[in-house]
Design an enzyme around this catalytic site. Structure first.
Site, mmCIF file in Angstrom:
data_model
loop_
_atom_site.group_PDB
_atom_site.id
_atom_site.type_symbol
_atom_site.label_atom_id
_atom_site.label_comp_id
_atom_site.label_asym_id
_atom_site.label_seq_id
_atom_site.Cartn_x
_atom_site.Cartn_y
_atom_site.Cartn_z
ATOM 1 N N ASN A 15 0.830 -1.204 0.000
ATOM 2 C CA ASN A 15 0.000 0.000 0.000
ATOM 3 C C ASN A 15 0.866 1.257 0.000
ATOM 4 O O ASN A 15 1.967 1.262 0.551
ATOM 5 C CB ASN A 15 -0.926 0.019 1.226
ATOM 6 N N VAL A 16 0.338 2.293 -0.620
ATOM 7 C CA VAL A 16 1.078 3.566 -0.701
ATOM 8 C C VAL A 16 0.366 4.648 0.116
ATOM 9 O O VAL A 16 0.779 5.805 0.112
ATOM 10 C CB VAL A 16 1.214 4.012 -2.187
ATOM 11 N N CYS A 36 8.450 20.478 -9.928
ATOM 12 C CA CYS A 36 9.568 20.579 -8.991
ATOM 13 C C CYS A 36 10.051 22.025 -8.950
ATOM 14 O O CYS A 36 9.736 22.811 -9.848
ATOM 15 C CB CYS A 36 10.677 19.663 -9.525
ATOM 16 N N ALA A 65 -10.347 -7.865 7.829
ATOM 17 C CA ALA A 65 -9.205 -7.719 8.741
ATOM 18 C C ALA A 65 -9.544 -6.870 9.955
ATOM 19 O O ALA A 65 -9.109 -7.163 11.073
ATOM 20 C CB ALA A 65 -8.032 -7.112 7.971
ATOM 21 N N ASN A 117 -8.464 -12.703 4.713
ATOM 22 C CA ASN A 117 -9.055 -12.146 3.506
ATOM 23 C C ASN A 117 -10.461 -12.715 3.382
ATOM 24 O O ASN A 117 -10.628 -13.934 3.462
ATOM 25 C CB ASN A 117 -8.202 -12.571 2.295
ATOM 26 N N PRO A 118 -11.483 -11.859 3.159
ATOM 27 C CA PRO A 118 -12.848 -12.403 3.040
ATOM 28 C C PRO A 118 -12.995 -13.350 1.856
ATOM 29 O O PRO A 118 -13.846 -14.217 1.843
ATOM 30 C CB PRO A 118 -13.718 -11.159 2.827
ATOM 31 N N CYS A 137 12.781 22.965 -9.720
ATOM 32 C CA CYS A 137 13.625 23.191 -10.902
ATOM 33 C C CYS A 137 12.770 23.430 -12.136
ATOM 34 O O CYS A 137 13.265 23.647 -13.222
ATOM 35 C CB CYS A 137 14.553 21.974 -11.127
ATOM 36 N N THR A 158 -4.624 -8.958 0.543
ATOM 37 C CA THR A 158 -4.022 -8.857 -0.780
ATOM 38 C C THR A 158 -4.523 -9.986 -1.676
ATOM 39 O O THR A 158 -4.688 -11.124 -1.240
ATOM 40 C CB THR A 158 -2.472 -8.877 -0.719
ATOM 41 N N HIS A 203 5.952 -0.612 -2.682
ATOM 42 C CA HIS A 203 5.488 0.103 -3.878
ATOM 43 C C HIS A 203 5.508 1.611 -3.702
ATOM 44 O O HIS A 203 4.831 2.334 -4.423
ATOM 45 C CB HIS A 203 4.074 -0.369 -4.248
#
Ligand code: BV8
Ligand code: ZN
Length: 236
Positions: free
Chosen positions: A99-100, A145, A228, A210-211, A147, A185, A116
């Site tokens: 996850n991010v 950015c 979870a 996990n379901p 720059c 996951t 990730h």
């Protein structure tokens, strides 16, 4: 089943965990492949690529901006909090996440391997600068950015390598774990998913939460089919 899993976990001194989008589902964050995971009928595999970004950086950034706003309004759920609690009880503990969204950090987890990347970081496509940015919504799309170069999300897209050394650390944690928890996951994205058979081959007791069933449900020691957020607190 749950009694067995609770006992394994209580007796383990070293624990490793692999989480995916499902652990954030109860925080209101849509998963990638579940219902409601789609964004304007785009598939993640079509947007989370350097090619898509090269072709249309604005579209890709609109997707990430939408997710950043959603995540900014979300809170860690009991599953995230249970993992942060578990970490304090175990001499050796590593949380490996695909996850991010940063919800594990906000729940208080410390030792996190972000395979990730992180949606709250940006990287410059010109000078390579890498910095945190928590603006939601973004004031300007696409962001740039200092720059002047175009910025990209600090995440790993399909076809891109994981951050240097990250998989080695994750494999080391999986190989030395007595219990390996696999939570939320679909186990279809590699090399992350490969950690599950790797942990099992290294002798870990694997517990899946996990379901739904996944390609690894048949091979794990204990497959607990429940959300979870409900189940994890009962395991501690
Ligand atoms: C690489 C970051 C090489 C961005 C993501 C063909 C075969 C095999 C592999 C490949 C192939 N073709 C290409 C590949 C490689 C590719 C890959 O694996 N593709 C898959 C689709 C087949 N992998 C890569 O490209 C990786 N890089 O291989 O590089 C290389 C090496 C050197 C040099 C150059 C190149 C990079 C992969 C990383 C991609 N980035 N995301 C972003 O997030 O925007 S992947 C994306 O999928 C997310 O990170 C996500 O986490 C990840 C996995 O998805 P899940 O987390 O599992 O989420 P999903 O929705 O799928 O499932 C949710 C689950 O939760 C479900 O099972 C559901 O039942 C469950 N659930 C729901 N509610 C709950 C719940 N569980 C518990 N509680 C609940 N309440
Ligand atoms: Zn720059």
């Amino acid at each position: 089943m749950i009694g067995q899993a609770r006992e394994w976990l209580a007796q383990a001194a070293s624990v490793a965990v692999l989480t995916g989008a499902g652990i954030s589902a109860e925080s209101g964050i849509p998963t990638f492949r579940g219902a409601g995971g789609l964004w304007k009928n785009y598939k993640p595999e079509d947007l989370a690529t350097a090619e898509a970004f090269g072709r249309d950086p604005r579209l890709v950034w609109e997707w990430y901006n939408w997710r950043r706003e959603l995540i900014a309004k979300a809170a860690p759920n009991p599953a995230h909090l249970a993992l942060a609690q578990l970490e304090t009880r175990k001499p050796r503990f590593t949380l490996i996440t695909q996850n991010v969204d940063g919800l594990h950090d906000r729940a208080g987890s410390r030792r996190i391997l972000k395979l990730h990347g992180d949606i709250w970081r940006m990287r410059c496509t010109v000078c390579g600068a890498n910095w945190p940015d928590r603006c939601a919504p973004l004031p300007r799309i696409p962001p740039h950015c200092h720059c002047g170069g175009l910025a990209r999300p600090g995440v790993v897209w399909f076809g891109e390598p994981l951050p240097d050394g990250m998989m080695n650390e994750a494999e080391h944690a999986a190989a030395s774990a007595e219990v390996f928890l696999v939570i939320g996951t679909s186990a279809v994205v590699y090399p992350a998913a490969g950690l599950v058979p790797y942990a099992r081959q290294s002798g870990a007791k694997v517990i899946e939460i996990n379901p739904e069933s996944t390609p690894f449900s048949a091979m794990v020691g204990c497959a607990l089919q429940a959300p979870a957020g409900e189940l994890l607190p009962k395991l501690l």
